[in-house]
Structure formats: structure tokens, C-alpha cells
Scaffold this motif. Structure first.
Motif, PDB file in Angstrom:
ATOM      1  N   ARG A 121      49.613  44.058  31.501  1.00  0.00           N
ATOM      2  CA  ARG A 121      49.810  44.783  30.245  1.00  0.00           C
ATOM      3  C   ARG A 121      51.269  44.207  29.367  1.00  0.00           C
ATOM      4  O   ARG A 121      51.969  44.978  29.401  1.00  0.00           O
ATOM      5  CB  ARG A 121      49.964  46.475  30.618  1.00  0.00           C
ATOM      6  CG  ARG A 121      48.789  46.912  31.401  1.00  0.00           C
ATOM      7  CD  ARG A 121      49.215  48.113  31.945  1.00  0.00           C
ATOM      8  NE  ARG A 121      47.909  48.979  32.382  1.00  0.00           N
ATOM      9  CZ  ARG A 121      47.203  50.159  32.025  1.00  0.00           C
ATOM     10  NH1 ARG A 121      47.379  50.331  30.911  1.00  0.00           N
ATOM     11  NH2 ARG A 121      46.046  50.570  32.656  1.00  0.00           N
ATOM     12  N   HIS A 150      36.013  40.665  34.656  1.00  0.00           N
ATOM     13  CA  HIS A 150      37.311  41.358  34.543  1.00  0.00           C
ATOM     14  C   HIS A 150      38.591  40.203  34.525  1.00  0.00           C
ATOM     15  O   HIS A 150      39.610  40.289  33.945  1.00  0.00           O
ATOM     16  CB  HIS A 150      37.593  42.238  36.023  1.00  0.00           C
ATOM     17  CG  HIS A 150      37.853  41.218  37.248  1.00  0.00           C
ATOM     18  ND1 HIS A 150      36.917  40.754  37.843  1.00  0.00           N
ATOM     19  CD2 HIS A 150      38.955  40.582  37.808  1.00  0.00           C
ATOM     20  CE1 HIS A 150      37.419  40.194  38.976  1.00  0.00           C
ATOM     21  NE2 HIS A 150      38.532  40.024  38.893  1.00  0.00           N
ATOM     22  N   ARG A 151      38.116  38.987  34.974  1.00  0.00           N
ATOM     23  CA  ARG A 151      39.106  37.897  34.867  1.00  0.00           C
ATOM     24  C   ARG A 151      39.200  37.553  33.439  1.00  0.00           C
ATOM     25  O   ARG A 151      40.071  37.007  33.069  1.00  0.00           O
ATOM     26  CB  ARG A 151      38.719  36.746  35.790  1.00  0.00           C
ATOM     27  CG  ARG A 151      39.358  35.290  35.880  1.00  0.00           C
ATOM     28  CD  ARG A 151      40.981  35.740  35.637  1.00  0.00           C
ATOM     29  NE  ARG A 151      41.194  36.393  36.817  1.00  0.00           N
ATOM     30  CZ  ARG A 151      42.514  37.077  37.250  1.00  0.00           C
ATOM     31  NH1 ARG A 151      43.523  36.580  36.078  1.00  0.00           N
ATOM     32  NH2 ARG A 151      42.879  37.473  38.234  1.00  0.00           N
ATOM     33  N   ALA A 172      41.302  40.020  31.587  1.00  0.00           N
ATOM     34  CA  ALA A 172      42.716  39.662  31.760  1.00  0.00           C
ATOM     35  C   ALA A 172      43.199  38.673  31.135  1.00  0.00           C
ATOM     36  O   ALA A 172      44.438  38.898  30.583  1.00  0.00           O
ATOM     37  CB  ALA A 172      42.636  39.431  33.421  1.00  0.00           C
ATOM     38  N   GLU A 173      42.412  37.476  31.103  1.00  0.00           N
ATOM     39  CA  GLU A 173      43.112  36.317  30.419  1.00  0.00           C
ATOM     40  C   GLU A 173      43.169  36.383  28.885  1.00  0.00           C
ATOM     41  O   GLU A 173      44.191  36.132  28.325  1.00  0.00           O
ATOM     42  CB  GLU A 173      42.000  35.182  30.665  1.00  0.00           C
ATOM     43  CG  GLU A 173      42.159  34.641  31.965  1.00  0.00           C
ATOM     44  CD  GLU A 173      41.056  33.464  32.037  1.00  0.00           C
ATOM     45  OE1 GLU A 173      41.098  32.974  33.402  1.00  0.00           O
ATOM     46  OE2 GLU A 173      40.081  33.217  31.444  1.00  0.00           O
ATOM     47  N   GLY A 215      40.664  44.410  34.344  1.00  0.00           N
ATOM     48  CA  GLY A 215      41.027  43.226  33.548  1.00  0.00           C
ATOM     49  C   GLY A 215      42.475  43.708  32.911  1.00  0.00           C
ATOM     50  O   GLY A 215      43.308  42.843  33.045  1.00  0.00           O
ATOM     51  N   GLU A 224      44.540  45.811  33.971  1.00  0.00           N
ATOM     52  CA  GLU A 224      45.527  46.192  35.039  1.00  0.00           C
ATOM     53  C   GLU A 224      45.955  44.694  35.514  1.00  0.00           C
ATOM     54  O   GLU A 224      47.088  44.450  35.871  1.00  0.00           O
ATOM     55  CB  GLU A 224      45.039  46.735  36.355  1.00  0.00           C
ATOM     56  CG  GLU A 224      45.852  47.189  37.377  1.00  0.00           C
ATOM     57  CD  GLU A 224      46.866  48.527  36.563  1.00  0.00           C
ATOM     58  OE1 GLU A 224      47.958  48.404  37.247  1.00  0.00           O
ATOM     59  OE2 GLU A 224      46.360  49.226  35.699  1.00  0.00           O
ATOM     60  N   GLU A 225      45.165  43.666  35.736  1.00  0.00           N
ATOM     61  CA  GLU A 225      45.522  42.322  36.148  1.00  0.00           C
ATOM     62  C   GLU A 225      46.172  41.565  35.384  1.00  0.00           C
ATOM     63  O   GLU A 225      46.974  40.595  35.524  1.00  0.00           O
ATOM     64  CB  GLU A 225      44.137  41.722  36.761  1.00  0.00           C
ATOM     65  CG  GLU A 225      43.580  42.131  37.989  1.00  0.00           C
ATOM     66  CD  GLU A 225      42.448  41.262  38.532  1.00  0.00           C
ATOM     67  OE1 GLU A 225      42.284  40.346  38.007  1.00  0.00           O
ATOM     68  OE2 GLU A 225      41.904  41.800  39.624  1.00  0.00           O
ATOM     69  N   SER A 226      46.161  41.867  34.015  1.00  0.00           N
ATOM     70  CA  SER A 226      46.645  41.139  32.773  1.00  0.00           C
ATOM     71  C   SER A 226      48.195  41.422  32.967  1.00  0.00           C
ATOM     72  O   SER A 226      49.081  40.839  32.385  1.00  0.00           O
ATOM     73  CB  SER A 226      46.153  41.506  31.486  1.00  0.00           C
ATOM     74  OG  SER A 226      46.853  42.687  31.178  1.00  0.00           O
TER      75      SER A 226
END
Length: 256
Positions: free
Chosen positions: A117, A53-54, A57-58, A111, A113-115
Motif C-alpha cells: 500500500r 494477485h501478483r 500487487a505489481e 494483491g 496487501e502484498e503491494s
């Protein structure tokens, strides 16, 4: 305003480096499509530990600096069939495949969500496209070319062998059934390497992956046989190698 690539962005082998990632468009046409910055496609395979997921996100955060829209497609076709070729019962294979696909979807959702968007991002299961006329046409071309295009067939089989190697004991070659299942899995994904614009309604698109694939040259580097549509590009996008930075020299002590 979106970030633009410098004029000297390479075709191969050097790269543009930004925010910890580097992009290597495969050809001059791929570079030109990249520069248009219209659409990036990220493909994710179940069971591939690279796509945490990290990492997702990256990639989304990084890609939004270059592209107006990002789509993520995760494979959920022919996954159970592969498990069956490794000795799972049909019922166990279905359960194992469903578990991996569900975990993949959760990683993508987390991922994205953590980015934050930073640009429009949509996610899709590959199976969502099986009723689409464009997908059916492209998939049919990919399957039929296995019989008529030896270079393409060899590349597809080599790609399947590389994919299967992670599931086999070291030194073992895949069985005929395992190789056939691997090729079916790959041809199900190929429409998004051939013509993402037709499938997602964009003008141009860059499909990316963190490795150069055996099929890259076949689809993007020749003028005959099965090959990508004019609006389709491919780029290797991978973590940039960060050179070590020497420590700063010590400053002389200040006079009192």
C-alpha cells in the motif's frame, strides 16, 4: 516526491517504461492528465486470469510511483446473466457468478496487501455505485447512445465479441442473447471510462487496461457522440518488453 514522466513520453506507439511496466496514454490530453498524477483507476473483470494477485500487487506498486491515489473497481453486475446465455440454469448461474466475483475480490485484497500500500488504495464492487446519481446519469447515456450513435454501438458490440470469444469454442460467433448480455455488462462498466472524477470525487483520473479497447477511439478520439469527460483519460498499461542483454565479454586472466 512522486516520479514524473519524461517530456518525451509517447502518445503512441512507443512508451514510458518503469519497474517492468510501460504506459501508453491514448492522446495528448490523456498524457497531460497522466502527468498530473492525481488518480489511477484499475478495472478488474471476474474470470480474467490476467489479474492475478501478483499482477495487482505489481500494478499498485508501480502506479504509486506516478499517482497520489489508486482505486480498483471490480465488475459484479450482469455476470450471472452471461452464464445463463451459455446454458446455465438461473440458480447455477447465480452460484457460478457469486463464486467468480468472490474470488476476484479476494485476489484484489491479497494483491493490495502484498503491494505494501505505497499510496492510498481503495477497492469497490461496481454494484456499490448503482444508487449514485452520477453513475445513473452516465449509465443512462451509455445505454441510450446504443440507439443513436452507430460508431459507439459497433465498438461496444466488437468489445463484447472479444470478451465472449474466451468463453466460446474457436470459430463460433456469439448468439444474439450472448451478445446482448455482453453489451449490458460493458455498459455497466462504461461510467468509469466516461467520468471517473464525478464518481470518485477526484479532479482528474486515468483509467487503465492492458489492451487497447475497441471503445477507446470512440470515447477519447473524436469530437462528437458519446465521449469521455474532460478530466477523464485512458492509457494502456502493460508489462514492458525487456530486451535480451548480451553476456559481458570475458575478462583477460590476471597476471600472477
Amino acid at each position: 516526491m512522486r516520479e514524473t514522466l519524461p517530456d518525451e513520453i509517447p502518445i503512441r506507439p512507443t512508451a514510458d517504461v518503469s519497474a517492468g511496466y510501460e504506459a501508453l496514454p491514448y492522446s495528448r490530453r490523456c498524457r497531460e492528465i497522466w502527468r498530473r498524477g492525481e488518480h489511477l483507476l484499475i478495472g478488474v473483470s471476474p474470470g480474467n486470469s490476467y489479474f492475478s494477485h501478483r499482477r495487482i500487487a505489481e500494478l499498485v506498486g508501480w502506479g504509486s510511483g506516478f499517482f497520489e491515489r489508486i482505486d480498483i473497481v471490480y465488475a459484479d453486475l450482469h455476470v450471472a446473466t452471461q452464464f445463463e446465455t451459455f446454458g446455465y440454469t438461473p440458480e447455477h448461474a447465480r452460484r457460478r457468478a457469486a463464486k467468480e466475483v468472490k474470488a476476484t475480490a479476494r485476489r484484489i485484497e491479497r494483491g493490495v496487501e502484498e503491494s505494501g500500500r505505497p499510496c492510498p488504495v481503495r477497492m469497490h464492487a461496481l454494484s456499490e455505485f448503482t444508487g449514485d446519481d452520477h453513475y445513473r446519469r452516465l449509465h443512462r447515456q451509455a445505454v441510450e447512445a446504443l440507439q443513436t450513435d452507430p460508431a459507439y454501438r459497433t465498438a461496444a458490440e466488437n468489445m463484447a465479441r472479444g470478451f465472449l470469444a474466451a468463453r466460446l469454442d474457436e470459430g463460433l460467433a456469439p448468439s444474439e442473447a450472448q451478445l446482448a448480455a455482453g453489451v449490458r455488462y460493458i455498459t455497466a462498466e462504461l461510467p468509469f471510462f466516461l467520468d471517473t472524477p464525478a464518481l470518485l470525487g477526484v479532479t482528474t483520473s486515468v483509467s487503465c487496461y492492458h489492451l487497447q479497447l475497441p471503445l477507446t477511439h470512440v470515447l477519447f478520439g473524436r469530437d462528437e457522440g458519446l465521449r469521455a469527460a474532460p478530466g477523464q483519460a485512458y492509457a494502456v498499461v502493460r508489462p514492458a518488453a525487456v530486451p535480451s542483454v548480451p553476456p559481458l565479454p570475458s575478462l583477460p586472466a590476471r597476471a600472477a
